[in-house]
Motif scaffolding. Structure first.
Motif, mmCIF file in Angstrom:
data_model
loop_
_atom_site.group_PDB
_atom_site.id
_atom_site.type_symbol
_atom_site.label_atom_id
_atom_site.label_comp_id
_atom_site.label_asym_id
_atom_site.label_seq_id
_atom_site.Cartn_x
_atom_site.Cartn_y
_atom_site.Cartn_z
ATOM 1 N N ALA A 176 27.314 -9.992 -25.569
ATOM 2 C CA ALA A 176 27.851 -9.162 -24.491
ATOM 3 C C ALA A 176 27.919 -7.707 -24.936
ATOM 4 N N MET A 177 28.306 -7.503 -26.203
ATOM 5 C CA MET A 177 28.410 -6.151 -26.732
ATOM 6 C C MET A 177 27.036 -5.496 -26.777
ATOM 7 N N ARG A 178 26.047 -6.252 -27.250
ATOM 8 C CA ARG A 178 24.713 -5.690 -27.388
ATOM 9 C C ARG A 178 24.128 -5.303 -26.028
ATOM 10 N N TYR A 179 24.323 -6.169 -25.025
ATOM 11 C CA TYR A 179 23.721 -5.910 -23.714
ATOM 12 C C TYR A 179 24.694 -5.301 -22.717
ATOM 13 N N LYS A 180 25.875 -4.886 -23.205
ATOM 14 C CA LYS A 180 26.870 -4.230 -22.352
ATOM 15 C C LYS A 180 27.200 -5.086 -21.115
ATOM 16 N N VAL A 181 27.363 -6.385 -21.326
ATOM 17 C CA VAL A 181 27.749 -7.272 -20.232
ATOM 18 C C VAL A 181 29.273 -7.272 -20.117
ATOM 19 N N LYS A 182 29.770 -6.928 -18.938
ATOM 20 C CA LYS A 182 31.222 -6.981 -18.735
ATOM 21 C C LYS A 182 31.651 -8.440 -18.653
ATOM 22 N N ASP B 92 29.339 -20.408 -23.375
ATOM 23 C CA ASP B 92 29.725 -18.995 -23.252
ATOM 24 C C ASP B 92 28.501 -18.113 -23.478
ATOM 25 N N THR B 93 27.738 -18.469 -24.504
ATOM 26 C CA THR B 93 26.549 -17.682 -24.834
ATOM 27 C C THR B 93 25.504 -17.796 -23.720
ATOM 28 N N THR B 94 25.330 -19.008 -23.186
ATOM 29 C CA THR B 94 24.421 -19.164 -22.049
ATOM 30 C C THR B 94 24.823 -18.206 -20.929
ATOM 31 N N ALA B 95 26.111 -18.175 -20.635
ATOM 32 C CA ALA B 95 26.602 -17.349 -19.524
ATOM 33 C C ALA B 95 26.287 -15.875 -19.761
ATOM 34 N N VAL B 96 26.583 -15.389 -20.955
ATOM 35 C CA VAL B 96 26.359 -13.976 -21.248
ATOM 36 C C VAL B 96 24.861 -13.658 -21.218
ATOM 37 N N ALA B 97 24.047 -14.584 -21.737
ATOM 38 C CA ALA B 97 22.596 -14.359 -21.749
ATOM 39 C C ALA B 97 22.043 -14.274 -20.323
ATOM 40 N N PHE B 98 22.539 -15.130 -19.421
ATOM 41 C CA PHE B 98 22.101 -15.043 -18.023
ATOM 42 C C PHE B 98 22.574 -13.735 -17.397
ATOM 43 N N ALA B 99 23.796 -13.338 -17.704
ATOM 44 C CA ALA B 99 24.311 -12.083 -17.145
ATOM 45 C C ALA B 99 23.435 -10.920 -17.589
ATOM 46 N N ALA B 100 23.020 -10.945 -18.873
ATOM 47 C CA ALA B 100 22.161 -9.879 -19.382
ATOM 48 C C ALA B 100 20.792 -9.924 -18.704
ATOM 49 N N GLU C 123 37.052 -5.381 -30.728
ATOM 50 C CA GLU C 123 38.345 -6.019 -30.971
ATOM 51 C C GLU C 123 38.254 -7.517 -30.702
ATOM 52 N N MET C 124 37.577 -7.873 -29.607
ATOM 53 C CA MET C 124 37.437 -9.282 -29.245
ATOM 54 C C MET C 124 36.673 -10.034 -30.333
ATOM 55 N N LEU C 125 35.654 -9.361 -30.878
ATOM 56 C CA LEU C 125 34.866 -9.966 -31.956
ATOM 57 C C LEU C 125 35.732 -10.276 -33.162
ATOM 58 N N GLU C 126 36.563 -9.295 -33.544
ATOM 59 C CA GLU C 126 37.433 -9.511 -34.702
ATOM 60 C C GLU C 126 38.411 -10.642 -34.404
ATOM 61 N N THR D 211 41.450 -11.147 -18.511
ATOM 62 C CA THR D 211 41.234 -10.010 -19.394
ATOM 63 C C THR D 211 39.771 -9.607 -19.335
ATOM 64 N N LEU D 212 39.536 -8.316 -19.157
ATOM 65 C CA LEU D 212 38.170 -7.823 -19.153
ATOM 66 C C LEU D 212 37.793 -7.396 -20.571
ATOM 67 N N VAL D 213 36.726 -7.995 -21.099
ATOM 68 C CA VAL D 213 36.217 -7.595 -22.405
ATOM 69 C C VAL D 213 35.078 -6.626 -22.128
ATOM 70 N N CYS D 214 35.216 -5.397 -22.576
ATOM 71 C CA CYS D 214 34.261 -4.378 -22.138
ATOM 72 C C CYS D 214 34.029 -3.339 -23.207
ATOM 73 N N ASP D 215 33.164 -2.431 -22.916
ATOM 74 C CA ASP D 215 32.883 -1.334 -23.818
ATOM 75 C C ASP D 215 34.135 -0.483 -23.982
ATOM 76 N N GLU D 216 34.327 0.072 -25.191
ATOM 77 C CA GLU D 216 35.557 0.841 -25.383
ATOM 78 C C GLU D 216 35.619 2.059 -24.461
ATOM 79 N N ASP D 217 34.459 2.529 -24.029
ATOM 80 C CA ASP D 217 34.439 3.678 -23.118
ATOM 81 C C ASP D 217 35.068 3.334 -21.770
ATOM 82 N N ASP D 218 35.088 2.032 -21.431
ATOM 83 C CA ASP D 218 35.665 1.607 -20.155
ATOM 84 C C ASP D 218 37.175 1.400 -20.246
ATOM 85 N N ILE D 219 37.733 1.655 -21.427
ATOM 86 C CA ILE D 219 39.183 1.503 -21.577
ATOM 87 C C ILE D 219 39.785 2.893 -21.695
ATOM 88 N N MET D 220 40.523 3.299 -20.657
ATOM 89 C CA MET D 220 41.056 4.665 -20.609
ATOM 90 C C MET D 220 42.119 4.856 -21.689
#
Lengths: 412, 412
Positions: free
Chosen positions: A220-226, A155-163, A200-203, A242-251
C-alpha cells in the motif's frame, strides 16, 4: 465509475448470515456509484481445517499440493458472496485467482503477486456488472499451478487489486474497529486513531499488532493505496475505522502515534565471547541458518579481548538458538563461556513519524520508565521507533505510563 | 506404460484413513507397472454441505456460481490424495478440471465433457510421474468458467479419461462389491456377476440400480472402455467386482442377467379419454412440459370413440402430473372422465442380452407370476428387458420367484 476494493476477513464471512451482512455493506457502496471489487477470505476455521488435513497427511508436504488444497476455502466464500449479491439484485460474479489471473511467483505457500491484468474484470464492469468477487490469498504460478500468498495473504490481494485498478480506497473489514494507540486490554485510555501513516503502521504490524499483514502495508505504501481498517460488526459510515495513508495526508499528528508491546521475546546473552573480527557474522549466520529470527542485538564494551553479546528472539525459538550456538561451539567455530536465556522479558516500543523532526522522545521514554522504577535491559532504535526490553512483570505498567506521558489519549 | 484409471467415490475417500487405504490400492497397481490416473470425488458429505449453503443463499441460484462453489470438494480430495501418494514415495500430483483442461459444454450443473487433451498429463508420465490425481465431476466451459457434470459425474469423468488415454481398464471403487443378479436385501440367493454387458448395465442403471451413473455406462459403451465396479473395502484382487464390458467379451451368460425392481412407481389412469388423432401427443407433451418422467405407456382398445390411457411415473411426481392434466382439461385441451392415481404398485423387470436370441422369456415370466397369483397391471418390453407393474405387496415375492425360475443363483 470509480472503483472501491472491500476485503472481508474470515470472521466477517464466518457463516451465511455474516456473508449477507457483508453483502449489504457492499450494496451500500454500489448504490453510491462505485464499481466494487470484493476480496474474500475463507469462512473462519475452514483454512485451519484444510491445513490440519494436509499436515496430518504429509508432515513435510509438497507446497504445491498444500496450495491446491488450502486455496479451496476462499473459492467457496467467493461463490457464496456472488450468489448473495445476486439475490440482492446486485450484478455480481466470482473469480478464482487463476481466472483473473492473479499472476504470482512460484514460491508456493508464500508467493508474491507479480501482475494482475485488469482487462477481464474491467470488461465485465463495462457490461454492467457492479461487483467482482475475488477469492483472496491465491494466484497462479508461471507453471499454471495454484499458489497461495501466506497467512493473512488476502490483505495483500486486496491492496494489489486496489493498486492495479487505481481504486479510490481499499477497505479492510475485520473484527476490530481500527488501529489503536495501544492495546485496549492494557489501558482503557487507548484511543482509536482516525489516521496513521504507512510507516507507522508497518512498524506496528511488525511489532505484533495483528490488524494487517505487514506485506500488505508495504504494498500500500509503495503504490500509495489508501487503506482503511474497519469493523464489519459496527455501523457503516464514511469515517469509521482507521485510515492508513501517506504521511502527507495527515494534517496534525502526535509525535508518538502508538505504544506497542510483545510478550513473546526472550533475551539471550552469550558471556565472555572471544572478541575478534567476524565473530558477530559467525554467530548471526549460524542463528539465521537455524531459522532463528533475531530482533535486537547489543554488544558490550570489550575487556581483555572478550565481550558479552546480547540478542533477542521469539521465545519459541530459544531451544533452536541454543542448539545452533552449542553446535558451532562444539565444532570450534565459536568460543564463549555460557549462554543465558531469559524468557522473562517483554518488548515495549513507541512508534511515530513525528520522531523524525522532534528530538527528546528517547530521553522522555527512558525518564518515564526510570520514574516507574523499571530497568531497561536492551535498547534499539529506528528512525521512527524506540524499543526497549524490560522485565515482563512491568510490561503493562510501562505501556500505561508511556501512553499517559505521551498523552496518546488526546488527539493532536 | 499401460494406463489404468481408478475412481474412488465419496465413501472411499471419506477421511484421511480411507484416502490412505485408497492410495495403497493405487500403489499396488503402480507396482504392477501401470501409469495410473486417479479420479476422486469429494469426501462424503462435503458436496451436500456445499449444495446446502448455495440453496440457502439463493434458492434460484446462478448455476455458474453453484458450480464454482460445489466443485471445491473434489479439489481438496485431489490434493490430499496426491500428498498421500507422495508420502508412500509414489511420484504423484493433482490436477483440477481446468488445469487438464477437461473441456465441457456451458450447460452448468449438467455439463457434458467435449474433449480431454492428454498431452499435459502424458508429458508428466514421460518425466517419471506415476499417478495423476484428477478432481472428478468438474470441467471448464468455453467461457473459462468452472462447470460440473451433475450428480455421480465423477464416474463419467473416470470413463472419459479412460477413453481419452486408451486405458486398459477403468476401475470404479465404491461401497458395494459389484453388480448383483438382484437386490441382495430381497433374496439371499442374489449372486454377484463376474461380467455384465454394457447394454444390460444401462438397463439396470436406468431401472434404479445405483451402482453407476447411467451416462458413464453410455460413454463406456460408445468408447469400449472396460469398466470394473468393485468395493474399496474388500481385499484387492484382479478378479474382484464386476466387469462391465462388451457382450463379445462375455463367453457364456444366462439368458437373463438380472431382476430389477423399483418401489417408486405410480400407475396413473385417465378414464374415458376422447380418442382422436394427436391425443397422446397432447397428454405427453403436457406431462413432459411439467417435468414428469413418464416411463410405461399403455392405451386400451377404443370403444365408442373413447379410450382409457395408462402410464407410470415416479410417485413423487404424481401431484405434478395431476396438476398438468387438470390444467389442460380446464383449458379445454383434453377431455377425460377421471384421473386415477395408484401409488400402490411396483415395477419388476428382467434384463438380459440373451433375450435377443432366446424366445419365450416373456411367456416364462408371465407364467411364473401367474403361478404365484400375481396380477400384471401394465407390461412394457424392450429388446433386452421386460418390465411389469404389479401390486407393491407382491414385489419381493415376484423378484424371488423370477430369480429362482431363471436360475440366476447359478452361473452360466
Amino acid at each position: 465509475m470509480p472503483v472501491l476494493v472491500m476485503k472481508f476477513g474470515g470472521t466477517s464471512v464466518a457463516n451465511l448470515d455474516r456473508i449477507r451482512r457483508a453483502a449489504k455493506r457492499v450494496g451500500v457502496e454500489v448504490a453510491k456509484g462505485y464499481d466494487v471489487i470484493v476480496i474474500v477470505s475463507a469462512m473462519s476455521g475452514k483454512t485451519n481445517e484444510l491445513v490440519g488435513w494436509v499436515e496430518e497427511t504429509s508432515p513435510l508436504f509438497d507446497a504445491r499440493e498444500y496450495d491446491a488444497v488450502v486455496s479451496s476455502g476462499e473459492n467457496v466464500t467467493a461463490g457464496l458472496m456472488a450468489l448473495t449479491l445476486q439475490e440482492m439484485d446486485v450484478p455480481a460474479r466470482s473469480w478464482q485467482g487463476w481466472q483473473v489471473p492473479v499472476k504470482t511467483t512460484s514460491a508456493h505457500s508464500s508467493a508474491r503477486i507479480e501482475e494482475i491484468p485488469t482487462d477481464n474484470i474491467k470488461a465485465k464492469f463495462d457490461q454492467g456488472m457492479r461487483v467482482a468477487v475475488v477469492a483472496g490469498f491465491q494466484g497462479i504460478s508461471p507453471e499454471g499451478r495454484i499458489t497461495t500468498l501466506g497467512r493473512g495473504g488476502s490483505d495483500t490481494t486486496a491492496v494489489a487489486f486496489a493498486a492495479a485498478f487505481g481504486a479510490e480506497r481499499c477497505d479492510i473489514y475485520t473484527d476490530v474497529d481500527g488501529v489503536y494507540t495501544t492495546d485496549p486490554r492494557i489501558t482503557d485510555k487507548a484511543r482509536k486513531l482516525d489516521r496513521i501513516a504507512f510507516e507507522e503502521m508497518l512498524e506496528l504490524a511488525s511489532l505484533g499488532a495483528k490488524v494487517l499483514q505487514t506485506r500488505s502495508v508495504e504494498l500500500a505504501m509503495r503504490y500509495k493505496v489508501k487503506l482503511r481498517v474497519l469493523s464489519s460488526f459496527e455501523e457503516q459510515s464514511d469515517t469509521a475505522g482507521t485510515l492508513v495513508c501517506d504521511e502527507d495526508d495527515i494534517m496534525e499528528s502526535n509525535v508518538v502515534a502508538g505504544v506497542a508491546h510483545s510478550r513473546d521475546e526472550a533475551k539471550m546473552t552469550l558471556l565472555s565471547v572471544a572478541d575478534r573480527p567476524g565473530i558477530a557474522a559467525t554467530i548471526f549466520t549460524a542463528l539465521s541458518d537455524a531459522g532463528v529470527n533475531v530482533d535486537m542485538i547489543v554488544q558490550n564494551i570489550s575487556e581483555e579481548g572478550r565481550t558479552d553479546m546480547t540478542f533477542s528472539c521469539p521465545t519459541d525459538q530459544v531451544a533452536r538458538a541454543e542448539k545452533a550456538l552449542a553446535d558451532i561451539k562444539a565444532k570450534g567455530g565459536l568460543n564463549f563461556a555460557e549462554l543465558i536465556a531469559d524468557k522473562n522479558v517483554a518488548k515495549v516500543s513507541v512508534v511515530g513519524i513525528g520522531m523524525r523532526s522532534h528530538t527528546g522522545v528517547a530521553a522522555k521514554m527512558f525518564k518515564v520508565l526510570s520514574g516507574e522504577g523499571i530497568n531497561i535491559k536492551v535498547i534499539t532504535t529506528s528512525e521512527i521507533k524506540i524499543s526497549v526490553l524490560i522485565d515482563r512483570k512491568y510490561m503493562e505498567l510501562a505501556v500505561q505510563a508511556l501512553h499517559d506521558a505521551f498523552e496518546l489519549d488526546k488527539a493532536a
